[in-house]
Write a protein that holds these residues in place. Sequence first.
Motif, PDB file in Angstrom:
ATOM      1  N   PRO A 165      13.254   0.203  -1.060  1.00  0.00           N
ATOM      2  CA  PRO A 165      13.021   0.961   0.186  1.00  0.00           C
ATOM      3  C   PRO A 165      11.620   1.099  -0.039  1.00  0.00           C
ATOM      4  O   PRO A 165      11.485   1.432  -0.693  1.00  0.00           O
ATOM      5  N   SER A 166      11.022   1.098   1.400  1.00  0.00           N
ATOM      6  CA  SER A 166       9.702   1.293   1.383  1.00  0.00           C
ATOM      7  C   SER A 166       9.301   2.906   0.429  1.00  0.00           C
ATOM      8  O   SER A 166       7.943   2.776   0.085  1.00  0.00           O
ATOM      9  N   GLY A 167      10.255   3.424   0.966  1.00  0.00           N
ATOM     10  CA  GLY A 167       9.348   4.934   0.666  1.00  0.00           C
ATOM     11  C   GLY A 167       8.838   6.223   1.880  1.00  0.00           C
ATOM     12  O   GLY A 167       8.438   6.841   1.705  1.00  0.00           O
ATOM     13  N   GLY A 168       8.647   4.997   2.897  1.00  0.00           N
ATOM     14  CA  GLY A 168       7.208   5.439   3.957  1.00  0.00           C
ATOM     15  C   GLY A 168       8.736   6.441   4.899  1.00  0.00           C
ATOM     16  O   GLY A 168       8.219   7.908   5.293  1.00  0.00           O
ATOM     17  N   ALA A 169       9.952   5.786   5.508  1.00  0.00           N
ATOM     18  CA  ALA A 169      10.971   6.578   6.052  1.00  0.00           C
ATOM     19  C   ALA A 169      11.869   5.698   5.825  1.00  0.00           C
ATOM     20  O   ALA A 169      11.751   4.714   5.076  1.00  0.00           O
ATOM     21  N   LYS A 170      13.157   6.442   6.656  1.00  0.00           N
ATOM     22  CA  LYS A 170      14.832   5.555   6.194  1.00  0.00           C
ATOM     23  C   LYS A 170      14.180   4.587   6.633  1.00  0.00           C
ATOM     24  O   LYS A 170      14.368   4.561   8.140  1.00  0.00           O
ATOM     25  N   GLY A 171      15.040   3.507   6.481  1.00  0.00           N
ATOM     26  CA  GLY A 171      14.853   2.222   7.840  1.00  0.00           C
ATOM     27  C   GLY A 171      14.274   1.139   6.519  1.00  0.00           C
ATOM     28  O   GLY A 171      13.970   0.262   6.747  1.00  0.00           O
ATOM     29  N   ARG A 172      12.703   1.967   6.638  1.00  0.00           N
ATOM     30  CA  ARG A 172      11.820   1.189   6.505  1.00  0.00           C
ATOM     31  C   ARG A 172      12.350   0.059   5.075  1.00  0.00           C
ATOM     32  O   ARG A 172      12.794   1.270   3.884  1.00  0.00           O
ATOM     33  N   ALA A 173      11.581  -1.531   4.870  1.00  0.00           N
ATOM     34  CA  ALA A 173      11.871  -1.692   3.934  1.00  0.00           C
ATOM     35  C   ALA A 173      11.143  -2.961   3.241  1.00  0.00           C
ATOM     36  O   ALA A 173      10.692  -3.206   4.340  1.00  0.00           O
ATOM     37  N   PRO A 199       3.796  -3.328  -5.890  1.00  0.00           N
ATOM     38  CA  PRO A 199       4.476  -3.546  -7.218  1.00  0.00           C
ATOM     39  C   PRO A 199       5.673  -2.777  -7.062  1.00  0.00           C
ATOM     40  O   PRO A 199       6.163  -1.508  -6.547  1.00  0.00           O
ATOM     41  N   LEU A 200       6.972  -3.602  -7.944  1.00  0.00           N
ATOM     42  CA  LEU A 200       8.006  -2.761  -7.808  1.00  0.00           C
ATOM     43  C   LEU A 200       8.059  -1.327  -8.186  1.00  0.00           C
ATOM     44  O   LEU A 200       8.874   0.361  -8.559  1.00  0.00           O
ATOM     45  N   SER A 201       7.257  -0.818  -9.342  1.00  0.00           N
ATOM     46  CA  SER A 201       7.320  -0.443 -10.603  1.00  0.00           C
ATOM     47  C   SER A 201       5.355   1.563 -10.039  1.00  0.00           C
ATOM     48  O   SER A 201       5.618   2.206 -10.517  1.00  0.00           O
ATOM     49  N   SER A 202       4.992   0.840  -8.789  1.00  0.00           N
ATOM     50  CA  SER A 202       4.035   1.889  -8.023  1.00  0.00           C
ATOM     51  C   SER A 202       4.711   2.749  -7.372  1.00  0.00           C
ATOM     52  O   SER A 202       5.919   1.816  -6.193  1.00  0.00           O
ATOM     53  N   PRO A 203       4.617   3.594  -6.861  1.00  0.00           N
ATOM     54  CA  PRO A 203       5.434   5.083  -6.241  1.00  0.00           C
ATOM     55  C   PRO A 203       4.547   4.338  -4.572  1.00  0.00           C
ATOM     56  O   PRO A 203       3.550   4.149  -4.320  1.00  0.00           O
ATOM     57  N   HIS A 204       5.245   5.517  -3.781  1.00  0.00           N
ATOM     58  CA  HIS A 204       4.979   5.135  -1.884  1.00  0.00           C
ATOM     59  C   HIS A 204       3.246   5.904  -2.486  1.00  0.00           C
ATOM     60  O   HIS A 204       3.073   6.763  -3.154  1.00  0.00           O
ATOM     61  N   ARG A 205       2.631   5.660  -1.412  1.00  0.00           N
ATOM     62  CA  ARG A 205       1.093   6.133  -1.628  1.00  0.00           C
ATOM     63  C   ARG A 205       1.626   8.110  -0.950  1.00  0.00           C
ATOM     64  O   ARG A 205       0.573   8.634  -1.212  1.00  0.00           O
ATOM     65  N   HIS A 206       2.383   7.541  -0.848  1.00  0.00           N
ATOM     66  CA  HIS A 206       2.451   9.695  -0.003  1.00  0.00           C
ATOM     67  C   HIS A 206       4.173  10.448  -1.484  1.00  0.00           C
ATOM     68  O   HIS A 206       4.093  11.331  -1.412  1.00  0.00           O
TER      69      HIS A 206
END
Length: 756
Positions: A116-124, A174-181
Amino acid sequence: MLPVTVPASRRDAAHPHAGRRVDPTLLALDEHLFNPDASQWLLIDAGNSAVPRTVVPSLADGLELIGKGRVAALVGHLRDGVGVVDVDVPGEFGNFLAAEITDWLTRRSCWVLHRPSGGAKGRAHVFFAHPDFHYAPTAGRTGLAAEVTDFLTALADDVKVPRRELDLRDAVRPLSSPHRHGAFTRPKGDLRQALRGLKQLIPAPPAPSPLRPRAKIKSPASSADAAGASRVVPLALQRWKRQLRGEWRRYLLTGQVPPGVWSAGATRSRGAVQVDRSLVEAACTREMVWAIGDPETAWRLIRESHPSAMTKAKHQGYSWWLGYVWNDLVRSANQLTTSITTEKPREAPTTPAEVLQAVAVARLELDRLKWTVPSRRRAALLLVGHQLLDRVQRTGNLRVPCPERDLLLDTGLGDRKTIRAALAWLNGRLGTLHTDCLSLTERDSTSYEFEINDASGGEGRQIPPPVFDPPPPVRGLWATLPRSSHSLWRTLLSSREPLELPELVVQAGLTETPADDPSKSQKATAKTALVALSKAGMARVDENGRWEAATRPRSVQVEQDASEAYGRQLAAVEAERAAYRAGVTSSWTAGRARAIKAQRAKEKAWWDNLSPAARAERAAAKRLEFDQMSISQQEALKARLAERRGRAGIEESLAYQTWVRSLPADEYLARSLERKHRFRGLSPAERGASIAAWNRHRVRFGLTSQREKAVSGGPRTALMEQAALLPDGPAARDSAFLERQGDLLGELGQGQPAAS
């Protein structure tokens, strides 16, 4: 690389996971998915804008900067063979599309990982890998990349979403980096199983490569085993407290069990004499406790070890190994280290204060002198100069041996001519190069020596202590790093605060003059060298793009490259030393000696063919020219002539004694009186300089100060016996001469017949 903690600013509410320790499995996946080259990493802020002026040397460096200043997330470029589909459709519909894409890629034998991308639910983000996949811009895509693009385009048209919301790309967090928010999303599924599957499909670790376009090179995976057991991922970590012992490093690298008794009796599945892997793994873990001291660093070594090493720990997982193996061994180690001992610790030898003062003054002088040479020679000169000063500081003596081949090994330079030129340039500026201590009869125990200037003359001047005193780099490291890395590192060591890149380039001497602004190519050269220093654990960059010195663990690959480079140089040096000490002469040296001998014979024949008048005229002209020189010029000329005779095979002391013995007594007396008269006409300062210069010349070339001293065991000629009778003082010499003349006249009078 140490286990990474993602930091965050205390005032940054967008990062609720401040201080979160990154999962080692995520780091391992990122290291195998992303291109490790420094040009592939990018820092972004919360507004999705790039953070300027910040070079990210590696994945770990980028993760450490997250949450500092404006840095909110890290973006990297995937390696060749790996791609990602960005599903930018929110809600459950986005989850449906991600599942469709995952199913389509899986049916085409691709390795797939959904995050999951972390921006909003459903985005990946749907990561996938295949040896035949090669990313390219949209217009130039072929093969599997074109098939993926066509599928995404058809799927977007079919479900009536914009095509840009199903985007194939190669740059992603990367998988180990959080989302910018600030949100951190974990990929779905078993990560350890995903890592094993990825390494089976693409066994080779990613090689650093510049930004695209990339060359379309097929992976060598087809020739590997299906299970990938023969492929060993290089160990990525270096010692924390000390190096692992050789047998355990070999076990982790090759799976070879060290010699010892590893049987614990018979069981249903093991014979009485078979190896008990629990004992082996416990012993290996105990070595890691003492050598590394950090469980996550040790687990990283285990995870990246040979497939047949530490198999039980890998099967049980990190939590089991930590609770049942590591912690018990740590408690045992604490019991051993807390025992009371009455033995006093041995004090380490300390460098005398006057030597430290002299070294500090010499480093400042070397930093000033670097601007007096062209920039292309500056890096090698600083490397040789600082290595000499390091040797002085280690030994605690102002005068140290400086064999050219030892300096070749210490500096990593590839040519002894460069070492020789640097020593010649430093002679008389940073100190004195003593060449008189080299004995051709004791080739294996003597060499040139360098003595730095004493700092005792600067009373009252306070030299600040070094800002950063790191351990010495591993031998051979400078041979693997860019040439400018050393001057950049030395500049960072002496700086009390982090430096901006343009300022660092100037202070390190990469520009021609201190007033010049660094060019684009000079900045690029410095970036490449700084990235290499960062990977070697000797430098780090902060969130503002400023650089500072560091002492971080090095990767084993860095140490292996340095060890191999040092081994190659050492083999060449040992071969040269063996030939030198055995007196073996190379064809080039023999040819050079023949050429020098022929030239000297030609010069002698020319001189012999001159008339006596022409010889006397030339000798008088050269004597007048010599008399008009300064004392330092005369000393330099005499040294050059002596060295020239030495290269021709004529020993200076023997030539001097032969010349003195060839002088008649009257000429010797006349020369002595003339020199006495000229010496009295000098000023006191000139007299002292003349005496010092003559003494240095005598000591350097082994000359004697008395005419009567002869070679031990040699025959005494009539002239030598006559010279031994000459008095030393001018008054005594004159009186003795008159007395001998009177005796001579008396003998002549007695021998003549009486007049008739």
